[in-house]
Write a protein that holds these residues in place. Sequence first.
Motif, PDB file in Angstrom:
ATOM      1  N   ARG A 130       0.828  -1.205   0.000  1.00 54.80           N
ATOM      2  CA  ARG A 130       0.000   0.000   0.000  1.00 54.80           C
ATOM      3  C   ARG A 130       0.865   1.258   0.000  1.00 54.80           C
ATOM      4  O   ARG A 130       0.561   2.238  -0.681  1.00 54.80           O
ATOM      5  CB  ARG A 130      -0.926  -0.005   1.217  1.00 54.80           C
ATOM      6  N   ARG A 131       1.968   1.238   0.770  1.00 58.53           N
ATOM      7  CA  ARG A 131       2.823   2.425   0.868  1.00 58.53           C
ATOM      8  C   ARG A 131       3.393   2.810  -0.491  1.00 58.53           C
ATOM      9  O   ARG A 131       3.481   3.998  -0.835  1.00 58.53           O
ATOM     10  CB  ARG A 131       3.949   2.160   1.862  1.00 58.53           C
ATOM     11  N   PHE A 132       3.791   1.813  -1.294  1.00 59.53           N
ATOM     12  CA  PHE A 132       4.433   2.112  -2.566  1.00 59.53           C
ATOM     13  C   PHE A 132       3.520   1.893  -3.770  1.00 59.53           C
ATOM     14  O   PHE A 132       3.959   2.033  -4.913  1.00 59.53           O
ATOM     15  CB  PHE A 132       5.723   1.304  -2.703  1.00 59.53           C
ATOM     16  N   ARG A 246       1.869  -1.317 -10.951  1.00 57.82           N
ATOM     17  CA  ARG A 246       1.564   0.097 -10.769  1.00 57.82           C
ATOM     18  C   ARG A 246       2.654   0.751  -9.915  1.00 57.82           C
ATOM     19  O   ARG A 246       3.349   0.087  -9.150  1.00 57.82           O
ATOM     20  CB  ARG A 246       0.223   0.289 -10.062  1.00 57.82           C
ATOM     21  N   ALA A 247       2.743   2.076 -10.016  1.00 54.31           N
ATOM     22  CA  ALA A 247       3.632   2.861  -9.152  1.00 54.31           C
ATOM     23  C   ALA A 247       2.778   3.837  -8.364  1.00 54.31           C
ATOM     24  O   ALA A 247       1.873   4.464  -8.905  1.00 54.31           O
ATOM     25  CB  ALA A 247       4.660   3.618  -9.977  1.00 54.31           C
ATOM     26  N   GLY A 248       3.070   3.953  -7.084  1.00 57.50           N
ATOM     27  CA  GLY A 248       2.317   4.857  -6.222  1.00 57.50           C
ATOM     28  C   GLY A 248       3.024   6.172  -6.002  1.00 57.50           C
ATOM     29  O   GLY A 248       3.814   6.629  -6.836  1.00 57.50           O
ATOM     30  N   ALA A 249       2.740   6.775  -4.863  1.00 57.56           N
ATOM     31  CA  ALA A 249       3.329   8.067  -4.521  1.00 57.56           C
ATOM     32  C   ALA A 249       4.835   7.942  -4.336  1.00 57.56           C
ATOM     33  O   ALA A 249       5.344   6.884  -3.962  1.00 57.56           O
ATOM     34  CB  ALA A 249       2.689   8.603  -3.249  1.00 57.56           C
ATOM     35  N   PRO A 250       5.601   9.008  -4.594  1.00 62.73           N
ATOM     36  CA  PRO A 250       7.051   8.947  -4.382  1.00 62.73           C
ATOM     37  C   PRO A 250       7.384   8.738  -2.917  1.00 62.73           C
ATOM     38  O   PRO A 250       6.665   9.204  -2.035  1.00 62.73           O
ATOM     39  CB  PRO A 250       7.536  10.319  -4.879  1.00 62.73           C
TER      40      PRO A 250
END
Length: 453
Positions: A130-132, A246-250
Amino acid sequence: MQDDKTQPARDSAAVPPMTRPPGLMIAAPGSGSGKTTMTLGLLRAFRDEGLVVQPFKNGPDYIDPAFHLAAAGRPSFNLDGWSMGEGLLGALASRASGADLVIAEGSMGLYDGTSTPGRSGRGAASEIARRFGWPVVLVLDVGGQAQSAAATALGFARHPEAPDFAGVILNNVAGARHEVMIRREMARLGLTVLGALPRRSDLVLPERHLGLVQAGEHPDLEAAIGRLAALLRDHADLDAIRTAARAGAPPVAGRLPPPPAQRIALAADAAFSFTYPHLLTGWREAGAVILPFSPLADEAPPEADLVWLPGGYPELHAGRLAAAESFRAGLSRHAETRAVHGECGGYMALGTALVDAKGERRRMAGLLGLVTSYERRRLHLGYRTAHLLAPLPGHDAGARLAGHEFHYSTILDQPDAPLARVTDAEGNPVPETGSRRGRVTGSFFHLVAPEAE
């Protein structure tokens, strides 16, 4: 062994620009489902397609990252929410910069972790996903069940703290009829099946008491990884798996832990190999010189400011260590003027004696009074916080360090002053306090991160 002077020196406080490649978390309902074999097969299969793949491992695991490196050709790093703060997690996630795809392997079950949160979480793979922003590919061992496998997957996908759910890879499928039954139920429940792997006992990686046999000891690791990649190519939809990434928030900017000395003599062989990759990388990039040597080859430590003996399997090599006169003499000479530290197996090797599985007492270095026994096996496992009562190389007395303990050895005698007050993830004291004598320190505690990152 070679001097490690060729490693580039950089300021580890600087995080390189993050391109944030898309990623996936390979997870399962529990241990033994096939996560590692699936991860290795995917890493190599995508690498064979010309992709640069960055591996990660959730949790304090010091064996799997070496397998990841062999499969991906790129260093793997641990990501652990209990022992690592946001800054260190961010610094490690930035290592994916320049990759085309991230493949992270979970530990135990997807939601498994401590009941009491640590620095940035409970240590669960779901938190890291979830964090990444990495969707989960759930590996299901479907041996002994059919439609019920879909109910398991549905529960994991609909959990209130569920990361994005990419789909399911079925493992240990008995045959075509078995696969059809499960696929139909998955489709009825709206779940995507990304692969269905047949039962293949010949592809199981060998294990011992602390997990997989080390990558460097595997009789033919390259061929084994190649077979796993072929299995994934034949029985999984690699295009769909890659598309699901997928890529999440930096990540939050941070730094790797600094080195404990400028020149570090590091024991490195089959008996001493459990060092977390992020520590060695941080040490090198801060300008430290790491000088590997082999106690099993009876090599004395090279000239250095610090001798560091990591964990490993000294109990499997106790006879050779007992006969290593040059190693023992060189270690003693070093300890007269400079620091020596041992973690877990290295701690045992610094003691007076080690009783092996057959009950034979083997002489160790004798720099600490510790006597341990592998004959009297008892599991010691879990997160630890060490409150230092005396300095440890790189850390002052009073520092709080986060880490992990995993061994089966029993302490028979520990006459030296304690090194730390050690507590488990719930804050309960544990009796394995470590030892200190002169310039020599040791503990069953494996360091993951200092309190201040």
